[in-house]
Enzyme design. Structure first.
Site, PDB file in Angstrom:
ATOM      1  N   ASP A   1      31.391 106.776  72.435  1.00 13.59           N
ATOM      2  CA  ASP A   1      31.975 105.782  73.100  1.00 13.59           C
ATOM      3  C   ASP A   1      31.655 104.455  73.043  1.00 13.59           C
ATOM      4  O   ASP A   1      32.003 103.388  73.430  1.00 13.59           O
ATOM      5  CB  ASP A   1      31.835 106.136  74.934  1.00 13.59           C
TER       6      ASP A   1
ATOM      7  N   HIS B   1      26.653 106.845  69.950  1.00 12.86           N
ATOM      8  CA  HIS B   1      27.419 107.725  70.753  1.00 12.86           C
ATOM      9  C   HIS B   1      28.936 107.481  70.786  1.00 12.86           C
ATOM     10  O   HIS B   1      29.247 106.064  70.549  1.00 12.86           O
ATOM     11  CB  HIS B   1      27.252 108.077  72.348  1.00 12.86           C
TER      12      HIS B   1
ATOM     13  N   HIS C   1      16.897 106.014  75.542  1.00 10.01           N
ATOM     14  CA  HIS C   1      18.384 106.891  75.866  1.00 10.01           C
ATOM     15  C   HIS C   1      18.049 107.900  74.983  1.00 10.01           C
ATOM     16  O   HIS C   1      16.893 108.476  74.777  1.00 10.01           O
ATOM     17  CB  HIS C   1      19.353 105.943  74.986  1.00 10.01           C
TER      18      HIS C   1
HETATM   19 ZN   LIG Z   1      27.620 105.100  76.527  1.00 13.93          ZN
HETATM   20 ZN   LIG Z   2      24.834 106.698  75.012  1.00 16.26          ZN
END
Ligand SMILES: [Zn+2]
Ligand SMILES: [Zn+2]
Length: 314
Positions: A65, A63, A139
């Site tokens: 971030d 991801h 996740h």
């Molecule tokens: Zn994250």
């Molecule tokens: Zn994530």
């Protein structure tokens, strides 16, 4: 000693007082960086750390971030004159993600070694004395947590050496290498050294729902760092949908594992006041601390039992 610096504590997007979640662990002149979101290199500078000692970059998942700071970071490492290889490890897709991000950082003065980790059967990586054990998290895309363990050898035991008839000139040699041959006879380290002593362990787990492996990996660890995306218990449906954790779920994992320290990180940008919800987490595991950018600890070897074990669950 293991030095740990929590570089950023933000999830999803960087805020003025919360850089994106990442952590750096340093030992014996080496450093391992976990995740590299946008702005991570600024946090490394703010913490007064050197780019040059970063030998290892461990990515949890892809991801933005957690990875978007990679090209700038690689360029900064190159600007500091690195020529030794840099290892980047992460779940499958590593090659595609790194080569995509490197379109804007193609020329580097050091080679990059990619190490794709099999999420189903992750294997321990040994690097300059540090043992890195990845483990699968839950996740919405493949994601890994990491256990970093610095082992500590046993003490030299002269009685053991005599009992095993190890010649005296080999004693000091075997304290520094696994085996030595003397007069045609092979002597090994365990013939002169007592059992391994307690080492140092740090566990990092974000982004994820609570899964038992986190508590297993963090059993008696020196430091457990977990995400705490949400504080408000009413956010549980969002946590389940987005595959993140409530602060209380993180504390429950810590209660099961009994680490010496438990730091929270990866907060939702919507949670402005972490302290509002912290009492709920502390009620479950009192040693839980709210992570803030730049928070650090020097973990030292100790032979003392875990002071928290007296309040361990039955
Ligand atoms: Zn994250
Ligand atoms: Zn994530």
């Amino acid at each position: 000693m293991l030095k740990v610096v929590l570089l950023g504590t933000g999830g999803m997007m960087p805020l003025r007082d919360r850089a994106l979640a990442s952590l750096i662990v340093s030992w014996n002149g080496h450093s391992a960086l976990i995740d590299c979101g946008e702005g991570t290199q600024v946090q490394i500078r703010s913490a007064g750390l050197s780019f040059k000692s970063i030998d290892l970059l461990l990515l949890t998942h892809y991801h933005a971030d957690h990875v978007s700071g990679l090209p700038g970071m690689l360029l900064s490492i190159g600007n500091q004159g690195r020529t030794e290889p840099l290892v980047i490890a992460g779940p499958p897709g590593l090659e595609r993600v790194v080569s995509g991000l490197r379109v804007i950082a193609p020329e580097l003065p050091f080679p990059i070694e990619l190490k794709t980790i099999d999420v189903k059967t992750p294997e321990t990586i040994a690097y300059s004395g540090l043992l890195i054990t990845p483990f699968a998290l839950r996740h919405n895309i493949p994601c890994l947590g990491y256990q970093l363990h610095l082992p500590r050898a046993g003490k030299f035991d002269p009685d053991l050496a005599r009992k095993n008839n190890v010649p005296m000139p080999c004693w000091s040699v075997l304290q520094h290498q696994p085996e030595v041959e003397c007069d045609g006879q092979l002597y090994t380290r365990n013939m002169v050294m007592g059992p391994d002593r307690r080492g140092l362990t740090v566990v990092y787990a974000t982004d994820t729902r609570p899964v038992p492996v986190i508590a297993e990996m963090a059993k008696d660890a020196d430091l457990l760092v977990t995400e705490a995306m949400y504080g408000d218990p009413e956010k549980l449906p969002s946590a389940i949908e987005k595959a993140h954790m409530l602060m209380t779920e993180a504390a429950e994992l810590a209660r099961q594992a009994q680490p010496r320290r438990h730091w929270l990180t990866h907060y939702s940008p919507a949670m402005r006041d972490v302290g509002e919800w912290l009492p709920f987490a502390k009620a479950i595991f009192p040693a839980t601390e709210p992570g803030v950018d730049g928070m650090s600890v020097d973990l030292m070897y100790t032979d003392e039992p875990n002071p928290l074990e007296s309040c361990a669950p039955a």
